[in-house]
Every structure is written in structure tokens, then in C-alpha cells.
Design an enzyme around this catalytic site. Structure first.
Site, PDB file in Angstrom:
ATOM      1  N   THR A 202       0.809  -1.214   0.000  1.00  0.00           N
ATOM      2  CA  THR A 202       0.000   0.000   0.000  1.00  0.00           C
ATOM      3  C   THR A 202       0.842   1.263   0.000  1.00  0.00           C
ATOM      4  O   THR A 202       1.879   1.302   0.647  1.00  0.00           O
ATOM      5  CB  THR A 202      -0.834   0.011   1.305  1.00  0.00           C
ATOM      6  OG1 THR A 202      -1.508  -1.221   1.393  1.00  0.00           O
ATOM      7  CG2 THR A 202      -1.787   1.175   1.366  1.00  0.00           C
ATOM      8  N   VAL A 231     -11.756  -6.814   1.332  1.00  0.00           N
ATOM      9  CA  VAL A 231     -11.266  -5.459   1.594  1.00  0.00           C
ATOM     10  C   VAL A 231     -10.266  -5.541   2.741  1.00  0.00           C
ATOM     11  O   VAL A 231     -10.525  -6.209   3.751  1.00  0.00           O
ATOM     12  CB  VAL A 231     -12.443  -4.523   1.967  1.00  0.00           C
ATOM     13  CG1 VAL A 231     -11.933  -3.185   2.471  1.00  0.00           C
ATOM     14  CG2 VAL A 231     -13.367  -4.325   0.756  1.00  0.00           C
ATOM     15  N   ASP A 233      -7.185  -3.273   5.180  1.00  0.00           N
ATOM     16  CA  ASP A 233      -7.197  -2.147   6.119  1.00  0.00           C
ATOM     17  C   ASP A 233      -7.195  -0.789   5.445  1.00  0.00           C
ATOM     18  O   ASP A 233      -7.685   0.196   6.017  1.00  0.00           O
ATOM     19  CB  ASP A 233      -5.955  -2.230   7.020  1.00  0.00           C
ATOM     20  CG  ASP A 233      -4.656  -2.209   6.207  1.00  0.00           C
ATOM     21  OD1 ASP A 233      -4.618  -2.841   5.138  1.00  0.00           O
ATOM     22  OD2 ASP A 233      -3.691  -1.550   6.638  1.00  0.00           O
TER      23      ASP A 233
END
Ligand code: GLY
Length: 341
Positions: A202, A231, A233
Site C-alpha cells: 500500500t 477489503v 485495512d
């Protein structure tokens, strides 16, 4: 297309990021204390993202505008297979994106499992600014984006499609640490630092502007070859990102399920509120994850990154290899976060 029984019987573990030749330095012994404005972000791709954010910050702009502009760089880069356009798809071949944004007033917006839109961060911002809601998901998020001028695009690049088809041959849903490094053309032949087999995904970015206001953004294509609808965090306010303009901001990277279980970024900010340094707050959050299941923690990576209201920054990770990028008026540097293992 895949063996769900095998999948459900196996654990959810992290998938790596494409981390390339490094010129990082160790984290400051004490947390870096710097003046504002400042922007910090996760991984090597944070450096060009910070440079874009800096264009806003260095001209007196708002931290919110800076973080949105910054994370749009990896979102649009097809060579980054863990964020935005060119992200590795889920097990059914859909590229589904997660993103959230948070401003200095506690405003926040999020999109989850959004397909076909190159810049989910900008849709998240629009959810924050144009709706009475915080989160839009899936088809509803797409409809909202299209109704607000975003273009529908195919996000599955030939490279990611090829990698997905290769994965389908085995459809193994089990720990494949550093899968992006194995798949990507880049990264395997260059100087990969020790421990980078745990590198992850990310982009999380937090910034403090010249007026002393904080904002943050977090965006990802999530776990490669995940279940459709999964999904992590990153788009969950409090898990992947949290900003409290009185105290500080934090963001996370790594195996999202573990971060959600401890509401990680909110935890880090609350520890800052209690007076901890950014690095110590991030370390405490990492320890919270590891203490829940020390054996499992050995096989996964989570990293936190935090910025205090005074510009002090720091990070900590479970495993070695978590790099982060810092840019302010004095420095443009990559740091290696300290780690438990
Ligand atoms: N940290 C990104 C994810 O787990 O999806």
C-alpha cells in the site's frame, strides 16, 4: 477457476510489493524532528509520490491537496502492481481498488472494492466532500464516480493479466511472500535489501502543511489474487489511516486483516496523544499484533508510519525491509524502519 475449499483452509497472508534498488538509511536513532511542511509515505514508491505532494506543500498549499496529488502518482503507474492502474487482480480477474482520505477537520471519505477507476483516492475525497457519507463500496462507488465525471477504464494491464493467468494454473491461496518481486520484471535483479521478501503493497501518505494542518491518504489494490470482495485495512478509517489534527497522523501497510484487528492507525495516534514518540507508538502497535499470535506474526509483514503535529516522524514494522520516504525543506530521504524481527 479455483479451489475454494483449499483457499478457505489456508491462512490469509501478505503479498509483497515491488521494491527495487535501494538507497535507504537506517531510521533516525531518535525520531526525526523536522520543521513543517513535511510529507512522509510508505515504501520506495513514496519518494516520487512525496515529490508530487511537495509541489503543493512548498507553495503553501493544504496538506489534503498534497496527499491526494502525491498518491495519485503510484495509482497511475502501471509498473506498480499493488496500487491503482496495473494492480494485480483478485482471483476472478477483477482489479478492485481500496482508498481513503482524511483531513484536518476530521472529515473522511473512503471507497472499497472500486473497479475501473484509475484514481480511487479522488473518488474517496469526493465521497468526503460531496456526500453525507463516509464509505461507498463496489457498484455504488463506481456509479458515484461515473456520475461525477470519472472515466471508466480497464485497469488490468497485460502484465498483471499474464501474472494472474500464471497464478490460476495452481490457484494456490497460501502464503506467497514477495509474490510481486517474483512476478515483476523489475526488482529481482537489483539490489534488494535483506528482509525485503516481506515487502508489501500500500501507499500510505501523511503530511503536515505550512499552516500546521495534517491530512492523510491511503490507496491500494490490496492482496493479490484475493477473494472477490475482500477489503483490507487501507480504506478503513482508523485501520489503514487516521488523522487527528490535535495530535498526529498514522498510516499502515502490510497484511490488512492484522491491522484491522487492532484498528492500527487509530491506536498509533492515540499512543501519540499519550506522549509517545512516533517510532515508539508504531512499535507498540506492531507488538500488539505480534503478541496476539507470535508464530503467525513470523510469517507476515505489517508496518506503521506516524507523523506528529510538531513534524516529528517515525515508523516500525514486524519484519525488516519496510522502507519509507520523507520530504521536507531539508531532506528528501528513504529510511529503513526498525523492526521486531
Ligand atoms: N494493506 C493492504 C491490504 O491488506 O489490502
Amino acid at each position: 477457476m479455483f479451489n475454494r475449499r483449499k483457499f478457505l483452509g489456508s491462512s490469509l497472508l501478505g503479498i509483497a510489493g515491488s521494491i527495487i534498488g535501494k538507497k535507504t538509511i537506517a531510521s533516525p536513532i531518535h525520531n526525526g524532528v523536522t520543521g513543517k511542511p513535511i510529507v512522509i509515505s510508505t515504501w520506495d514508491f513514496g519518494k516520487p509520490a512525496n515529490a508530487e505532494a511537495w509541489k503543493v506543500l512548498s507553495t503553501g498549499g493544504r496538506a489534503l491537496d498534497a496527499v491526494e496529488a502525491g498518491v495519485k502518482i503510484p495509482e497511475a503507474d502501471p509498473n506498480i502492481q499493488t496500487v491503482g492502474y496495473g494492480g494485480l487482480p483478485d482471483r476472478d480477474g477483477h482489479v478492485t481498488l481500496d482508498a481513503c482520505i482524511m483531513d484536518e477537520n476530521g472529515g473522511c471519505g473512503s471507497v472499497m472494492c472500486l473497479e475501473h477507476i484509475v484514481h480511487p483516492i479522488s473518488v474517496a475525497r469526493m465521497v468526503m466532500e460531496k456526500t453525507p457519507h463516509v464509505v461507498l463500496v463496489g457498484e455504488g462507488a463506481l456509479q458515484f464516480a461515473l456520475a461525477n465525471g470519472f472515466k471508466k477504464e480497464n485497469l488490468l494491464t497485460p502484465k498483471s493479466e499474464k501474472d494472474w493467468k500464471e497464478w490460476l494454473k495452481s490457484s494456490k491461496y497460501e502464503p506467497v511472500i514477495n509474490i510481486e518481486n517474483k512476478l515483476a520484471n523489475i526488482s529481482t535483479s537489483t539490489a534488494v535489501m535483506p528482509g525485503s521478501e516481506f515487502n508489501h503493497d500500500t501507499i500510505g501518505m501523511v503530511a503536515l502543511d505550512a499552516k500546521g494542518n495534517l491530512s492523510g491518504a491511503c490507496t491500494t489494490s490490496g492482496l493479490a489474487f484475493k477473494m472477490h470482495g475482500r477489503v483490507g485495512d487501507s480504506p478503513i478509517i482508523g485501520a489503514g489511516l487516521f488523522v487527528d489534527n490535535e495530535v498526529g497522523a498514522a498510516t499502515s501497510t502490510g497484511v490488512g486483516e492484522e491491522v484491522i484487528r487492532i484498528v492500527g492507525s487509530h491506536l498509533v495516534v492515540e499512543l501519540l496523544r499519550q506522549g509517545m514518540s512516533p517510532e515508539d507508538a508504531c512499535k507498540k502497535a506492531v507488538e500488539r499484533i505480534v503478541n496476539r499470535n507470535p508464530e503467525k506474526a513470523k510469517t507476515l509483514q505489517v508496518g506503521f508510519l506516524a507523523l506528529k503535529k510538531n513534524g516529528e516522524f517515525g515508523a516500525y514494522a514486524i519484519q525488516k525491509g519496510f522502507s519509507y520516504a520523507v520530504k521536507n525543506g531539508e531532506q528528501e530521504k528513504m529510511y529503513d524502519a526498525r523492526s521486531l524481527f
